[in-house]
Design an enzyme around this catalytic site. Structure first.
Site, short mmCIF file in Angstrom:
data_model
loop_
_atom_site.label_atom_id
_atom_site.label_comp_id
_atom_site.label_asym_id
_atom_site.label_seq_id
_atom_site.Cartn_x
_atom_site.Cartn_y
_atom_site.Cartn_z
N SER A 191 0.84 -1.20 0.00
CA SER A 191 0.00 0.00 0.00
C SER A 191 0.87 1.25 0.00
O SER A 191 1.99 1.24 0.55
CB SER A 191 -0.86 -0.03 1.27
N TYR A 251 -1.79 -1.43 10.81
CA TYR A 251 -2.07 -1.89 9.44
C TYR A 251 -0.92 -1.48 8.51
O TYR A 251 -0.33 -2.31 7.81
CB TYR A 251 -3.40 -1.31 8.92
N LYS A 272 2.29 -3.79 6.58
CA LYS A 272 2.68 -3.81 5.16
C LYS A 272 4.19 -3.53 5.02
O LYS A 272 4.88 -4.17 4.23
CB LYS A 272 1.88 -2.76 4.38
C1 UD1 Z 1 -6.77 5.10 4.07
C2 UD1 Z 1 -5.76 4.65 5.08
C3 UD1 Z 1 -4.65 3.92 4.35
C4 UD1 Z 1 -5.21 2.78 3.52
C5 UD1 Z 1 -6.27 3.32 2.56
C6 UD1 Z 1 -6.97 2.19 1.84
C7 UD1 Z 1 -5.95 6.24 6.94
C8 UD1 Z 1 -5.26 7.33 7.72
N1 UD1 Z 1 -5.28 5.77 5.87
O1 UD1 Z 1 -6.13 6.03 3.23
O2 UD1 Z 1 -3.71 3.44 5.28
O3 UD1 Z 1 -4.18 2.16 2.79
O4 UD1 Z 1 -7.26 4.03 3.31
O5 UD1 Z 1 -7.70 2.67 0.76
O6 UD1 Z 1 -7.04 5.82 7.27
N2 UD1 Z 1 -12.31 11.41 4.04
C9 UD1 Z 1 -13.32 12.28 4.46
N3 UD1 Z 1 -14.41 11.72 5.05
C10 UD1 Z 1 -14.57 10.37 5.24
C11 UD1 Z 1 -13.51 9.52 4.82
C12 UD1 Z 1 -12.39 10.08 4.24
O7 UD1 Z 1 -13.23 13.50 4.30
O8 UD1 Z 1 -15.58 9.94 5.81
C13 UD1 Z 1 -11.12 12.01 3.37
C14 UD1 Z 1 -9.79 11.75 4.07
O9 UD1 Z 1 -9.51 12.76 5.00
C15 UD1 Z 1 -8.83 11.72 2.88
C16 UD1 Z 1 -9.67 11.17 1.72
O10 UD1 Z 1 -11.02 11.38 2.11
O11 UD1 Z 1 -8.44 13.03 2.54
C17 UD1 Z 1 -9.45 9.69 1.48
O12 UD1 Z 1 -9.64 8.99 2.69
P1 UD1 Z 1 -9.69 7.38 2.74
O13 UD1 Z 1 -10.61 6.87 1.70
O14 UD1 Z 1 -9.93 6.98 4.14
O15 UD1 Z 1 -8.24 6.96 2.25
P2 UD1 Z 1 -6.78 7.37 2.84
O16 UD1 Z 1 -6.87 8.24 4.02
O17 UD1 Z 1 -5.99 7.89 1.70
#
Ligand code: UD1
Length: 335
Positions: free
Chosen positions: A124, A149, A153
């Protein structure tokens, strides 16, 4: 060519099985259904019109793995079986390290015993921790992971590097996924997380279907184009095709350790995702801005040049395709 796919009913494993079967590989799948459903097997069959051999079992069960390798002469393993919920991993580190690291050690022991030395491993972009710069290349520093997690990895990557150092007849490909979203266009397979989704795309889908009321946007004060977090979203079918390319690379090279980013190279913000989803699917997404999520970074997107050059891999699907297919899957599988 016989390939073993661990975690074959999971989100990425299932899409990869489809691409492998469509490319003519003989697929043996295993899953313990800890985070997936049996019906996925039938749906892979419906999409491909082909059957794959399947065994229910756990990779922590070494005897199970031994019997698998004894029964089938497996040429290569694609290892998807792992826990992947970041928040849960903080609560349950022992379970995460056992499931994500010990399982790989078991697998490697058995592979070595049976002379099977080709492996594609699901890693990842989380291994880059808080990146010093974007876009991220494979040569950039890894480390600084903030949860078990991510660290699991990182550990497995190190184990694979050490293994290759000790035995250079192995052919290993580590694939660092950016943010896979979307679903197969049939709507038969897709992402189906247990409970309330932690990731952005499945959360948006559930707000669109009115299963959840409102999306929380975690911060609009990042130094990004619109203040929200920027990520490299990749269609899961493109990601699956990346695995077929990785397999072809291992077949060609016969030995070596290769590491590739799998992403599109383009960063999209949370607002980009929301607005594209609304425009393409003609649904409204209720959202509100809340505080940043602890551990989140502002921007994370790949430099995909190495995978393009060495694997001939490039993404076919746009953000519009990703949100359309995610919504199609949600509508067909509404719980
Ligand atoms: C997350 C994980 C990462 C994992 C990946 C799998 C964290 C800190 N990181 O990454 O380790 O490999 O998922 O796909 O959890 N967001 C919102 N509202 C939400 C959910 C997310 O605003 O309800 C925003 C987050 O702040 C971020 C973006 O959407 O900016 C993507 O979030 P997410 O889908 O959780 O992925 P990652 O944070 O990149």
């Amino acid at each position: 060519m016989k390939v073993l796919v661990t975690g074959c009913c999971g989100y990425i494993g299932s899409h990869t099985c489809v691409e492998l079967l469509n490319s003519g590989y003989e697929v043996i799948g295993i899953d313990n259904f800890s985070n997936s459903k049996k019906e996925v097997l039938d749906n892979i069959g419906l999409i491909t019109n082909q059957n794959m051999i399947f065994y229910e079992g756990d990779m922590l069960d070494e005897k199970f793995l031994m019997s698998l390798f004894r029964t089938h002469s497996i040429d290569c393993v694609l290892d998807f079986a792992a826990y992947k919920a970041v928040g849960e991993s903080v609560e349950k580190p022992i379970e995460y390290y056992t499931n994500n690291v010990s399982s790989v050690l078991n697998l490697l022991k058995v592979m070595k015993k049976f002379g099977c030395k080709r492996l594609v491993f699901s890693s990842s972009a989380t291994v880059y921790g808080s990146p010093k710069k974007v876009p991220i290349t494979e040569e950039d520093d890894t480390g600084g992971t903030t949860n078990p997690y991510g660290t699991s990895k990182l550990f497995v990557e190190q184990i694979l590097k050490d293994l290759y150092q000790a035995d250079s007849s192995f052919a290993i490909c580590i694939l660092r996924y950016f943010n896979p979203i979307g679903a197969h266009k049939s709507g038969l397979i897709g992402e189906n997380p247990n409970g309330i989704p932690a990731n952005l795309m499945p959360y948006i889908s559930k707000v669109a279907s009115k299963e959840l009321e409102c999306l929380q946007v975690f911060g609009d004060d990042y130094k990004t184009k619109d203040g929200t977090g920027v990520r490299d979203y990749i269609h899961v079918v493109d990601l699956a095709v990346g695995h077929v390319k990785a397999l072809e690379k291992l077949e060609k090279e016969k030995k070596g350790l290769f590491i590739y980013n799998l992403g599109t190279g383009t960063g999209y913000s949370v607002f980009d995702l929301i607005h594209t989803f609304e425009k393409v699917n003609h649904v409204k997404i209720n959202y509100k801005i809340v505080n940043r999520r602890p551990g989140d970074i502002a921007e994370c997107f790949s430099n995909p040049a190495k995978a393009k050059k060495e694997l001939g891999f490039s993404c076919q699907y746009s953000l519009e395709d990703m949100v359309r297919d995610a919504w199609n899957y949600e509508k067909k599988n509404k719980s």
